[in-house]
Every structure is written in structure tokens, then in C-alpha cells.
Design a protein around this motif. Sequence first.
Motif, mmCIF file in Angstrom:
data_model
loop_
_atom_site.group_PDB
_atom_site.id
_atom_site.type_symbol
_atom_site.label_atom_id
_atom_site.label_comp_id
_atom_site.label_asym_id
_atom_site.label_seq_id
_atom_site.Cartn_x
_atom_site.Cartn_y
_atom_site.Cartn_z
ATOM 1 N N VAL B 119 30.344 -65.154 -32.235
ATOM 2 C CA VAL B 119 29.269 -64.527 -31.458
ATOM 3 C C VAL B 119 29.175 -63.057 -31.846
ATOM 4 O O VAL B 119 30.188 -62.352 -31.894
ATOM 5 N N LEU B 120 27.954 -62.617 -32.146
ATOM 6 C CA LEU B 120 27.692 -61.219 -32.479
ATOM 7 C C LEU B 120 26.840 -60.606 -31.396
ATOM 8 O O LEU B 120 25.914 -61.258 -30.892
ATOM 9 N N ARG B 121 27.139 -59.362 -31.030
ATOM 10 C CA ARG B 121 26.215 -58.620 -30.154
ATOM 11 C C ARG B 121 25.425 -57.652 -31.024
ATOM 12 O O ARG B 121 25.980 -56.925 -31.824
ATOM 13 N N LEU B 122 24.102 -57.716 -30.869
ATOM 14 C CA LEU B 122 23.201 -56.871 -31.650
ATOM 15 C C LEU B 122 22.421 -55.976 -30.700
ATOM 16 O O LEU B 122 21.861 -56.453 -29.708
ATOM 17 N N SER B 123 22.404 -54.678 -30.999
ATOM 18 C CA SER B 123 21.596 -53.767 -30.189
ATOM 19 C C SER B 123 21.085 -52.664 -31.107
ATOM 20 O O SER B 123 21.345 -52.674 -32.303
ATOM 21 N N GLY B 124 20.376 -51.712 -30.524
ATOM 22 C CA GLY B 124 19.787 -50.646 -31.327
ATOM 23 C C GLY B 124 18.279 -50.751 -31.339
ATOM 24 O O GLY B 124 17.712 -51.828 -31.156
ATOM 25 N N ASP B 148 16.270 -65.062 -21.665
ATOM 26 C CA ASP B 148 15.737 -66.135 -22.517
ATOM 27 C C ASP B 148 16.737 -66.463 -23.625
ATOM 28 O O ASP B 148 17.451 -65.586 -24.117
ATOM 29 N N THR B 149 16.759 -67.718 -24.036
ATOM 30 C CA THR B 149 17.594 -68.123 -25.162
ATOM 31 C C THR B 149 16.792 -69.062 -26.053
ATOM 32 O O THR B 149 15.784 -69.620 -25.621
ATOM 33 N N ALA B 150 17.208 -69.204 -27.295
ATOM 34 C CA ALA B 150 16.530 -70.111 -28.222
ATOM 35 C C ALA B 150 17.527 -70.664 -29.222
ATOM 36 O O ALA B 150 18.447 -69.964 -29.661
ATOM 37 N N LEU B 151 17.338 -71.935 -29.540
ATOM 38 C CA LEU B 151 18.039 -72.572 -30.655
ATOM 39 C C LEU B 151 17.079 -72.527 -31.828
ATOM 40 O O LEU B 151 15.975 -73.084 -31.739
ATOM 41 N N THR B 152 17.462 -71.861 -32.914
ATOM 42 C CA THR B 152 16.525 -71.722 -34.015
ATOM 43 C C THR B 152 17.286 -71.379 -35.295
ATOM 44 O O THR B 152 18.503 -71.586 -35.364
ATOM 45 N N LEU B 153 16.549 -70.903 -36.308
ATOM 46 C CA LEU B 153 17.159 -70.529 -37.583
ATOM 47 C C LEU B 153 17.138 -69.014 -37.731
ATOM 48 O O LEU B 153 16.158 -68.370 -37.364
ATOM 49 N N ALA B 154 18.215 -68.466 -38.281
ATOM 50 C CA ALA B 154 18.254 -67.051 -38.663
ATOM 51 C C ALA B 154 18.714 -66.999 -40.108
ATOM 52 O O ALA B 154 19.824 -67.433 -40.411
ATOM 53 N N GLY B 155 17.850 -66.504 -40.984
ATOM 54 C CA GLY B 155 18.205 -66.516 -42.399
ATOM 55 C C GLY B 155 18.551 -67.915 -42.873
ATOM 56 O O GLY B 155 19.508 -68.091 -43.630
ATOM 57 N N HIS B 156 17.797 -68.913 -42.391
ATOM 58 C CA HIS B 156 17.974 -70.335 -42.734
ATOM 59 C C HIS B 156 19.260 -70.934 -42.154
ATOM 60 O O HIS B 156 19.650 -72.032 -42.535
ATOM 61 N N ILE B 157 19.914 -70.231 -41.244
ATOM 62 C CA ILE B 157 21.173 -70.709 -40.655
ATOM 63 C C ILE B 157 20.939 -71.027 -39.183
ATOM 64 O O ILE B 157 20.315 -70.233 -38.464
ATOM 65 N N VAL B 159 21.293 -71.107 -35.379
ATOM 66 C CA VAL B 159 21.914 -70.181 -34.432
ATOM 67 C C VAL B 159 21.402 -70.462 -33.027
ATOM 68 O O VAL B 159 20.390 -71.138 -32.837
ATOM 69 N N GLN B 160 22.136 -69.938 -32.038
ATOM 70 C CA GLN B 160 21.582 -69.812 -30.695
ATOM 71 C C GLN B 160 21.574 -68.328 -30.365
ATOM 72 O O GLN B 160 22.597 -67.640 -30.466
ATOM 73 N N ILE B 161 20.414 -67.815 -29.952
ATOM 74 C CA ILE B 161 20.276 -66.400 -29.631
ATOM 75 C C ILE B 161 19.880 -66.272 -28.172
ATOM 76 O O ILE B 161 19.175 -67.136 -27.639
ATOM 77 N N TRP B 162 20.364 -65.226 -27.500
ATOM 78 C CA TRP B 162 19.899 -64.928 -26.148
ATOM 79 C C TRP B 162 19.797 -63.429 -25.969
ATOM 80 O O TRP B 162 20.515 -62.656 -26.609
ATOM 81 N N PRO B 168 16.573 -53.174 -26.768
ATOM 82 C CA PRO B 168 17.001 -54.512 -26.344
ATOM 83 C C PRO B 168 18.377 -54.830 -26.943
ATOM 84 O O PRO B 168 18.709 -54.348 -28.016
ATOM 85 N N SER B 169 19.136 -55.653 -26.259
ATOM 86 C CA SER B 169 20.337 -56.184 -26.903
ATOM 87 C C SER B 169 20.362 -57.704 -26.779
ATOM 88 O O SER B 169 19.810 -58.275 -25.829
ATOM 89 N N TYR B 170 20.968 -58.292 -27.760
ATOM 90 C CA TYR B 170 21.009 -59.758 -27.903
ATOM 91 C C TYR B 170 22.434 -60.183 -28.230
ATOM 92 O O TYR B 170 23.232 -59.398 -28.725
ATOM 93 N N GLU B 171 22.714 -61.457 -28.011
ATOM 94 C CA GLU B 171 23.894 -62.066 -28.609
ATOM 95 C C GLU B 171 23.437 -63.281 -29.392
ATOM 96 O O GLU B 171 22.434 -63.932 -29.031
ATOM 97 N N ILE B 172 24.148 -63.532 -30.467
ATOM 98 C CA ILE B 172 23.747 -64.618 -31.357
ATOM 99 C C ILE B 172 25.013 -65.390 -31.729
ATOM 100 O O ILE B 172 26.007 -64.804 -32.133
ATOM 101 N N ALA B 173 24.983 -66.699 -31.474
ATOM 102 C CA ALA B 173 26.140 -67.553 -31.750
ATOM 103 C C ALA B 173 25.834 -68.404 -32.975
ATOM 104 O O ALA B 173 24.727 -68.924 -33.124
ATOM 105 N N VAL B 174 26.836 -68.538 -33.840
ATOM 106 C CA VAL B 174 26.661 -69.291 -35.078
ATOM 107 C C VAL B 174 27.928 -70.107 -35.304
ATOM 108 O O VAL B 174 29.017 -69.712 -34.882
#
Lengths: 93, 201
Positions: B119-124, B148-157, B159-162, B168-174
Motif C-alpha cells: 500500500v502506498l500513500r500518495l499526496s501533494g 470513494d474507492t475503485a478497482l482499476t488499472l494504474a500503468g496497466h497494473i 490496483v485498488q485506489i481510495w 488530495p491524498s490517496y492510498e493505492i493497494a497493489v
Amino acid sequence: MRIICPLCGERGAEEFVYHGDATVRRPHPDSSAETWNAYVHLRDNPAGRHSELWYHAAGCHAWLVVERDVRTHEIFAVTLAQDVALARRPVTA
Amino acid sequence: MVEIGLLSRSPLAAVLQPGHYGQPGQDGLVVQERTGLHIVNLAARRGQGGALAVAVQRSWGLELPTTPRRAGDGRLAFLWSGGAQWLAIAEGTGDLELSLKDRLGSLASLTDQSDGRSVLRLSGSRTRETLAKGLAIDLHPRAFTPGDTALTLAGHIGVQIWQLDDTPSYEIAVARGYAGSLIGWLLPAGEEFGITVLPPG
Ligand SMILES: [Zn+2]
């Protein structure tokens, strides 16, 4: 082409995998060889509205029945395949 | 008897070093690997979705989401993760799987994913612009908001993002095995905005 998944919302076609004709019905195990042959191999190829199975592989993993015009890619309806199957199931006492 | 001690090691240890990357003097993207998370996948047993929601409400006072949403907070959250499936994520030292098994074990199948996901936390300030380079879903505030959350692709991989908040800040699980590949996409995507990688935490 974009498909509106009933669970996830609108997504690009790259998230889905096409899994064939949604109109065919699995025959009874005792059916004739001809019936099984038709089920496995024979398909209509309509130029127009069709009913197809799509799998949301890169999303929620739901199987969907997509009503689609294969010439224009216009989509008329998207239903969870589970709901379609349950609606077909004969009511038992 | 031989005792074998296995060391837990992040798949990102070699590819996500703390520091500053890309555009000097700018901090458009802040990346932090989350550590110490307990992650359990829940799948409702056939016909038990309603009872499961009641049990979650009774045990933790949380409403199990039936749409792509996250209920709860950092201490314990339930994330919608597909039809009749959820991810439970908790911080801290408690045994989440045991606690879920006690209260929900007869209603749902549980699978520990604590070591299965990164799990990555992304902000900025430029997080949305960075993510837009590899996620085809709309993260504009009118379409995707905190919770909100979504199951989708990130860079063709896959992921689940919320989204956590409006900064804004997000977390993304891969999936763990893809974590390095995700970073291989994310860092070049954010370079032009300047990236700070924080120590894992
Ligand atoms: Zn979906």
C-alpha cells in the motif's frame, strides 16, 4: 468503446475481456450429440444488436451481459450475468 | 530441530528509497509506503450479505459499503472490493484476522492479505495530474471524493485506489509482486512535478 459496469461505473474496454455469445444455453446433460454440437460450435453472427458476455477482469471481476450493436458499438443495457441467470432459473416449489 | 527465522522484507526496499526526485525544489507528489497494515479480504458466504452487514455494524459501528466506498478510518476501515467482497484494513498490533474470524467467521470467508498487498500513500498538489497519466478513471473532485474507492488499472497494473481527504491524498493497494512495477511507472510519471519519497511508515 466504454462499458458501464453495474458495480464499478463507466470504464474503458481495456478493463474487460470478451467471453462470447450470451444467448446460448447449456443443454441438459442427456441431450443428443447434435444438440451439444450446436451449443459448443454453432453461433449466429448478427450484424446489429447482440447479447454478449463480458468479464470485468481489471475491475470487480463480475461477469456481465452486454446488449450491444456490434456495428456501431452502441450499448443498450448492461446486466450482471448473475442476475440474468437467477431470472432464468425456474421457480421451484 | 532446526529453527528457521524468516525476515519480512518489503518488495519496495530496493526501488523506493527516501529522498527527493525529479524537478528540484518542487514537491508536487509525496510518496510513502505504508507499513504495519493488517489487510484481510472478506467474501460474504452465499445469502449472508445482510447478516454480515448487521454483524459489522454491531461489532464496529461501521456500515459495510454496498457501492465502491470506504467506511471507517485509519484504525479500521472496510473497503468495498467487488460484489459481496471487502478489504478490511487496520493499523496497529492487534490480530485483525482473529478479531474478524471471531465476529464474522460464519458469515464470510476470510483471507489474510497483509503480506499479499503493498500500500502506498500518495499526496501533494500534483497527485491528480500524476495519476491521470496511468489511471483511466476520473479523479476530478466532481467524480471521485474522499471515501470513494475503485478497482482499476494504474500503468496497466491492477490496483485498488481510495481517496483519504481533499488535499488530495490517496492510498493505492497493489499485489505485492507488482509493487516494483507500479513504482517503475509512478516515479517517472511524477518527476516533472518533483517527488519526495518519505521513509516507510
Ligand atoms: Zn466492475
